[in-house]
Write a protein that holds these residues in place. Structure first.
Motif, short mmCIF file in Angstrom:
data_model
loop_
_atom_site.label_atom_id
_atom_site.label_comp_id
_atom_site.label_asym_id
_atom_site.label_seq_id
_atom_site.Cartn_x
_atom_site.Cartn_y
_atom_site.Cartn_z
N HIS A 68 0.84 -1.19 0.00
CA HIS A 68 0.00 0.00 0.00
C HIS A 68 0.87 1.24 0.00
O HIS A 68 1.37 1.65 1.04
CB HIS A 68 -0.91 0.01 1.23
CG HIS A 68 -1.85 -1.14 1.22
ND1 HIS A 68 -2.94 -1.18 0.41
CD2 HIS A 68 -1.81 -2.32 1.87
CE1 HIS A 68 -3.56 -2.34 0.57
NE2 HIS A 68 -2.89 -3.05 1.45
N SER A 71 0.02 4.17 2.79
CA SER A 71 0.50 4.09 4.17
C SER A 71 2.02 4.19 4.20
O SER A 71 2.61 4.78 5.11
CB SER A 71 0.00 2.82 4.84
OG SER A 71 0.77 1.72 4.41
N THR A 122 0.65 -2.22 9.42
CA THR A 122 0.56 -2.72 8.05
C THR A 122 0.85 -4.21 7.99
O THR A 122 0.14 -4.98 7.33
CB THR A 122 1.59 -1.97 7.17
OG1 THR A 122 1.57 -0.61 7.53
CG2 THR A 122 1.26 -2.13 5.71
#
Lengths: 208, 117, 723, 338
Positions: A68, A71, A122
């Motif tokens: 991602h 993030s 994460t």
């Protein structure tokens, strides 16, 4: 130059009694150690190149499913800001102001902790989705790089705490000073590595 | 007893600390990475040009970190640091580059991707 | 998270159980009793002579680089013995297990070792010889000699120096423990992948190998950091890069390799550990792993590792040959450049270890050419040594003989190396006995040079000579053994014999194998003479004290100080006036070893922290091997805690006052001195613990009193010249 | 050791120098190549050795002479200041670099001649056999070799798929559907193209007299090509350690005439057993090949080679009990050639 001349100029034995430069030696030694650590990173980057083909995902998730960038982008800003805060703390060191050093180190520590929290979050999110290193060679390599970096950040945070105590207790003792300089090398080197991780693992990774 | 041990703050490595460099490197790195992040998220270009852009930005940002944050400059107190790092660069290239090259040939010659489900 | 394992596991003992102690195997029983009896004998002796305190205070907790170096070398020699026993076992098995009709003993089908046991023996032979014998001996020599050669009081980080020693020792201890608790790896010292993966090595053998190598690898990285920082930062006043002694140059090149290559091994082993412990897929054949990537990473380290051990050996040869040729080294600049070039080039040749992997001809050609290119600086070194001998006045003391042996081996090994560097040739002899012979040529070159270094610098460190006659006899037997064993293996390579065979299927390989066994006998004789050399030296230490310059034609700075070297190395740091400072001073007759002024000297205090950290690392390794997670957690927390607590100790140094140094060094104003004389006031520290305290100093006192009576004339810088 | 072998051992010991030299002993397999690829490899071994001995030999002799001449006390010229010479240093860097250049050139030739995937030595040897007189330039090292896509490629050719297990060799002849275990039969003067993979760990394919090595890796496929120039039996074995039964992991290569090969194919096609995926699993169970008993299978289930690779890639593991070799006390019979 004949022997007599040389002797007249310099003498046979050292007259100045300059001991070795403790701070400079320690920072150089630590920098050499950081470079050796960078070879581990090189090997891990090599792993993510070699194991970065579609085949290495073994039919498992890859690229944008795993990574991602958003993030990671926030993590980037946090880490860079933490570095900046530590830079300001070192400015305090230069001026010999203990309170300034401690204040900025706290800021740097908190920002770094934010980075660590975000990356742990994460990783946990990935594991919750069943995306674990056991799934494929690709995931092993990518996550190894990220986890290895996160481990460094964790150690760095411990080091921050220790140094804040030492600054408070010992002031600017030579030992404290060289450790602060070493922490600078360590912390900024992690942001340097993160720049590469962010660019090549996250940004380049989602393109695959 | 060396003078630095009595007065550690007079050591050249402390004196050469420069907050402007830290700020500059922070700004430069953040800007460069923001740029590459934006182009990737917007998916503006083709993949090869995106890759080139990412690599370029990463290179510049890494340089900003090295020069600004780690202060790998030619100042007398920093020379050895810079030299040691520069000597390591070929090794990174060999480790990653040669490995990538030879595994690229190995893939085409030995791997059977179509047999992987 | 952790992978499922074969066999039982419980939270307290992990995988460890009484079954893992192979008390049924006769050979291991024998080894066990031997080790236990030896250990008991040593412990009893220490207790009987009341040396525990001495051992603890003067050696185990010492941060003196000379003592740590000596401990490194002792560790290396002990492990060399173990590795040699392994070699004897390998050669004996191969000579016994030839052909279908060979008999089996001790429950084996052929020979006396079952395959699984044999495989562990050659794996431990390789691991021990390279990482726990040669490397510690050379690291020890570097740790002792580099600070002396560059005129420093100690290494840059004395505490780190002790720590790296104990990390290496912890690795060695893991290897030794594997002999009696569990198994050792059966997948070769290189960790043949995927044989080291969990499905093919479900036992703890691979784990022992992995963590032992990991610990010693971290040790080597850190000791390299230490050496580089020392050489860059702590050279004596006046010593620019042009004046650095050549052994120090090679130590620097070696350390560059150590700092950069060992981490890659660490990375490879961490990935392998992740595969084995966490079930990742870095090196598995399945699920997108790439097993050749392990081989790649291993040899990215493995090839530079060869140069990591060979460069200090070159350095030793470059120090010994000029000394016994009585002239300066030919082509100093070429030699230094060649050492650095070897270190640099070593980084682009690693694929030649797996030419047969199936990479494209272009790749193989590139690495083949790069490999041959390494031959260039190596060749330069050989030429330089030959030209150093040329127009010299050669003396053949034992160290010189060993160096000449190393020189011959370099040429032979280099020749076969260049042959192997050609990919097409490598296709036919890869993994064959020819390859074994080739790299043993180099490993023995290193051994020859290491023995030369040991004999060359022994009088410097301990203050008395080793027996020269026994040293020479050892040399001739050792050379004969080398010729017989590795000549045979070269031949066997062309006969098609591959490596790691525990059973020899073809009887036509028997004659060379018998010759190799004869060579092993010669090695045994040689090791007898090496022991005898030390024994005679110890016995006659009172009658044959070595002076500060025992070989009389030495060149570099380390011969300037006393033998045995005082704890602070130099009472006052010497000013360097040129390359080969001691030769320069001797030539200009500035041979006074006593300075005319003294300063306070800051010395590191003794500390037991490195020993504690080594013990904790051993515990961590052991816990990881047997998957005793609580032990791992405790040791990791312990290591962190100890490091942090130690960092709060700002009183790690003590100061020797100038007056005390002056007293230790020969009284205020000092004594006149001449080459070959003895330190009149040796510090009690450098005496070996196996020598009786006081013996050397008594003898030294006698010599000193003769000196005071004016037998030797004062040097040119007499009292009047002192400012 | 049985007593009847002892005289031979002593004899061998006496002639050890001869053996070390390797001279004409037939047992020095690498010196007696019987295939174009092995011959090329040997050829370049000799070239490499010759070039290197040109440097190393004189250096060794010169050093020996120096050592004899300049001993202390022989009053030879002593010149402690002889420590630098621009010319000599230029030479000592230049000559090795030039040598490396020459060797790299030969390396370049050899790497294509013996390239396991596509050795040009094979078309070259075929061309030499089929064309009456080789042209003058062709025997020279500086002539271009016929490339593998040249005119001679279309001749007869044998394909063999090789799978190694712990510790057996499975040879699949995809064209005829025959599978053999531990016995390779190929026709003489015919290019043989191998595709190799492993069901378990890494092995190395080697027939010293015919062809050099190539790794055999699980989950991957390597290739190898060879040509045999003389009928006979040749030993093949693995050169890369692969576990407890490694030392026994040999196979016999029988090179026969083309006619005999056709006859053998017909005979093998009548073998009762068939090689199915299930049968392969049985073969792939860890077995130590103590008594060399080749097996023949008349028909092979389609795609067995790919099947093995696919299974490995998806995690199939043929586990090997580590200690299975610890108690190998069965009486055995091993057939030994030569």
């Amino acid at each position: 130059m004949s022997g007599q001349e040389a002797i007249r100029e310099q003498g046979l034995w050292d007259r100045k009694d300059v001991h070795h430069d403790k701070i400079g030696t320690h920072t150089l030694g630590f920098w050499l150690y950081m470079l050796s650590d960078s070879m581990v990173y090189a090997a891990l980057f090599g792993a993510s190149v070699v194991l970065g083909h579609r085949m290495n995902a073994a039919g498992g998730p890859m690229g944008a499913t795993v990574l991602h960038p958003l993030s990671a982008y926030w993590e980037t800003l946090l880490l860079l800001a933490s570095g900046l805060a530590y830079g300001l703390a070192l400015q305090g060191l230069k001026r010999g102001r203990k309170a300034l050093v401690l204040a900025w180190m706290t800021v740097a520590f908190l920002l770094g902790a934010g980075f660590a929290a975000l990356s742990v979050h994460t990783l946990l999110a990935l594991i919750a989705r069943g995306i674990t290193p056991e799934r494929s060679g690709y995931l092993s390599a990518d996550l190894a790089l990220i986890v290895y970096h996160a481990l460094h950040i964790g150690l760095g945070l411990v080091w921050f705490l220790v140094m804040m105590v030492q600054v408070a207790v010992f002031g600017f003792h030579p030992n404290v000073v060289y450790r602060l300089l070493n922490l600078k090398l360590f912390w900024f080197f992690q942001s340097f590595v993160w720049v590469l991780v962010f660019s090549f693992t996250y940004l380049r990774g989602v393109l695959i | 007893m060396s003078s630095y041990e009595e007065e550690p703050l007079s050591h050249p490595e402390v004196r050469d600390l420069d907050v402007r460099l830290s700020v500059a490197s922070f700004v430069a790195t953040a800007a460069l990475l923001t740029f590459s992040f934006m182009v990737v998220v917007r998916d503006a270009w083709s993949i090869p040009s995106l890759s080139i852009a990412i690599a370029l930005m990463a290179g510049l940002a890494a340089a900003a970190q090295l020069i600004g944050a780690l202060q790998l400059t030619l100042a007398p107190s920093r020379r050895w640091f810079t030299a040691c790092f520069l000597l390591c660069i070929p090794l990174y290239m060999l480790t990653v580059g040669l490995t990538a090259w030879m595994f690229a040939t190995l893939y085409t010659r030995t791997m059977m991707p179509h047999l992987m489900p | 998270m952790f992978v499922h394992l074969q066999g039982s596991w419980n939270p307290i003992y992990g995988r460890l159980s009484l079954h893992e102690i192979p008390f049924k195997t006769q050979i291991i029983q024998g080894a066990f009793f031997f080790v236990v009896l030896t250990a008991l004998a040593v412990l009893t002796a220490i207790t009987y002579y009341k040396k525990w305190r001495y051992l603890w205070e003067e050696w185990l907790t010492s941060l003196d680089h000379k003592k740590i170096g000596v401990m490194y070398i002792v560790l290396g020699l002990v492990m060399l013995f173990r590795g040699f026993i392994d070699a004897v076992m390998i050669r004996s098995q191969q000579v016994m297990a030839i052909g279908p009709h060979s008999a089996g003993y001790l429950g084996a089908l052929h020979g006396y070792l079952p395959p699984y046991h044999f495989d562990q023996i050659y794996s431990s032979h390789g691991t021990i010889m390279i990482l726990f014998a040669i490397t510690p001996i050379l690291t020890g020599l570097m740790a002792i000699m580099v600070p002396l050669q560059i005129g420093a009081r100690d290494l840059a980080f004395p505490y780190l120096n002790a720590l790296t020693f104990y990390l290496t020792a912890a690795g060695a201890a893991l290897v030794m423990v594997s002999l009696f608790v569990g198994d050792f790896s059966h997948a070769g010292w290189v960790g043949l992948i995927p044989l080291t993966e969990l499905p093919y090595s479900p036992d703890v053998g691979t784990d022992y190998w992995m963590w032992a190598v990991q610990l010693s690898g971290i040790g080597s990285t850190l000791s390299s950091v230490n050496l580089i920082a020392t050489i860059i930062k702590m050279r004596a006043p006046g010593m620019g890069w042009n004046e650095v002694p050549i052994f120090t140059w090679t130590a620097l090149s070696t350390s560059v390799i150590g700092v950069t290559a060992f981490p890659v091994l660490s990375a490879a082993l961490f990935m392998l550990a992740a595969d084995r412990y966490l079930g990742t897929h870095f090196f598995t054949a399945s699920f997108g792993g790439d097993l050749m990537f392990y081989t790649d990473l291993f040899w990215i380290w493995g090839h530079p590792e060869v140069y990591f051990v060979v460069l200090p050996a070159f350095g030793i040869i470059s120090e010994v040959i000029p000394t016994f040729s009585e002239k300066a080294l030919f082509g100093y600049t070429s030699m230094a450049v060649a050492a650095l070039a070897i270190a640099g080039l070593s980084w682009m040749v690693w694929l030649h270890h797996f030419f047969t992997m199936g990479a494209g001809p272009g790749v193989n050609l590139f690495y083949g050419a790069a490999t041959m290119l390494v031959g260039v600086p190596t060749g330069v070194k050989a030429f330089n040594w030959a030209l150093t001998l040329y127009r010299g006045r050669l003396r053949f003391d034992a160290p010189m003989l060993w160096c000449l042996g190393a020189y011959a081996l370099l040429l032979i090994g280099g020749l076969s190396g260049i042959m192997l560097a050609m990919p097409a040739v490598d296709y036919s002899v890869h993994n064959s006995a020819f390859l074994i012979a080739h790299f043993h040529s180099f490993m023995l070159l290193i051994t020859f040079a290491a023995i030369a270094g040991y004999q060359f610098w022994f009088p410097k460190v301990f203050g008395f000579y080793l027996d020269d006659g026994a040293g020479r006899k050892a040399f001739w037997f050792f050379s004969a053994g080398t010729l017989a064993v590795f000549g045979s293996l070269y031949a066997l390579g062309f006969m098609g014999m591959t490596r790691r065979l525990d059973y020899i299927p073809f009887v036509q390989w028997r004659p060379p194998l018998i010759a190799a066994e004869v060579g092993i006998f010669f090695y045994c004789v040689a090791s007898y003479y090496l022991v005898r050399q030390l024994y005679v030296g110890l016995r006659d230490r009172k009658t044959r004290p070595a002076g500060a310059d025992p070989w009389a034609t030495t060149r570099s700075l380390e011969w300037l100080t006393w033998s045995p070297v005082p704890a602070y190395n130099y009472p006052v740091l010497p000013v360097v006036h040129g390359r080969d400072e001691w030769a320069w001073r001797r030539e200009h007759e500035y041979v006074d070893r006593v300075p005319d002024h003294y300063f306070d000297i800051v010395m590191p205090k003794n500390t037991s922290v490195p020993l504690l950290l080594g013990a904790l690392s051993f515990g961590l390794g052991f816990g990881l091997v047997w998957r005793i997670w609580w032990l791992c957690a405790v040791t990791i927390a312990g290591i962190l805690l100890v490091v942090i607590i130690r960092s709060f100790d700002n009183h790690t140094e003590h100061t020797l006052s100038a007056a005390l140094v002056a007293k230790l060094d020969g009284g205020e104003g000092g004594l006149p001195d001449a080459p070959g004389s003895v330190n009149p006031y040796p510090s009690p520290m450098p005496v070996p613990f196996f020598a009786k305290t006081g013996a050397v100093s008594r003898c030294a006192d006698r010599v000193a009193s003769t000196l005071r009576e004016g037998v030797v004339a004062p040097g040119p810088l007499g009292k009047g010249a002192r400012r | 050791m049985p007593s009847r072998d002892r005289p031979r051992a002593l004899y061998g010991l006496a002639l050890i120098c001869l053996c070390l030299g390797g001279c004409q002993a037939r047992s020095v397999w690498l010196f007696h190549p019987h295939g174009a690829v092995a011959a090329a490899e040997f050829h370049y071994t000799v070239i490499d050795f010759a070039i290197m001995i040109l440097i190393v030999g004189p250096l060794l002799v010169a050093t020996a002479l120096i050592i004899v001449r300049y001993r202390k006390g022989r009053n030879a010229r002593y010149d402690p200041h002889f420590k630098k010479s621009r010319v000599l240093e230029a030479l000592m860097w230049g000559v090795p670099i030039a040598t490396v250049g020459v060797l790299t050139y030969f390396s370049y030739q050899a790497v294509y001649l013996a390239d396991p995937y596509d050795p040009t030595a094979i078309p070259r040897s075929l061309a030499e056999k089929s064309r009456p007189p080789p042209t003058a330039g062709r025997t020279s090292h500086f002539a271009a070799y016929p490339r593998s896509n040249g005119t001679v490629r279309h001749g007869p050719q044998v394909d063999v798929n090789v799978i190694t297990t712990d510790w057996q060799w499975v040879f699949i002849y995809p064209r005829t559907g025959i599978t053999t275990v531990d016995r390779l039969v190929v026709p003489v003067d015919t290019p043989v193209h191998f595709r190799l993979t492993s069901a378990t760990v890494v092995n190395d394919f080697l027939i010293p007299e015919l062809v050099g090595e190539i790794d055999i890796m699980p989950g991957m496929r390597t290739k190898l090509a060879m040509i045999a120039s003389r009928p006979g039996n040749y030993r093949g074995y693995s050169a890369n350690f692969s576990g407890g039964g490694f030392s026994w992991m040999g196979f016999t290569t029988t090179v026969v005439s083309r006619r005999a090969y056709r006859a053998w194919t017909r005979k093998a096609a009548r073998a009762p057993d068939r090689m199915t995926y299930a049968a392969f699993d049985k073969i792939a169970k860890p077995t130590i090949n103590l008594a060399e008993k080749p097996m023949y299978f008349s028909r092979t289930q389609k795609g067995l080679f790919d099947h093995v690779i696919r299974r490995v890639l998806t995690g199939r593991v043929y586990e090997t009990p580590l200690r299975m070799t610890e108690n190998m006390t069965k009486p055995l019979y091993v057939k030994v050639l030569h």
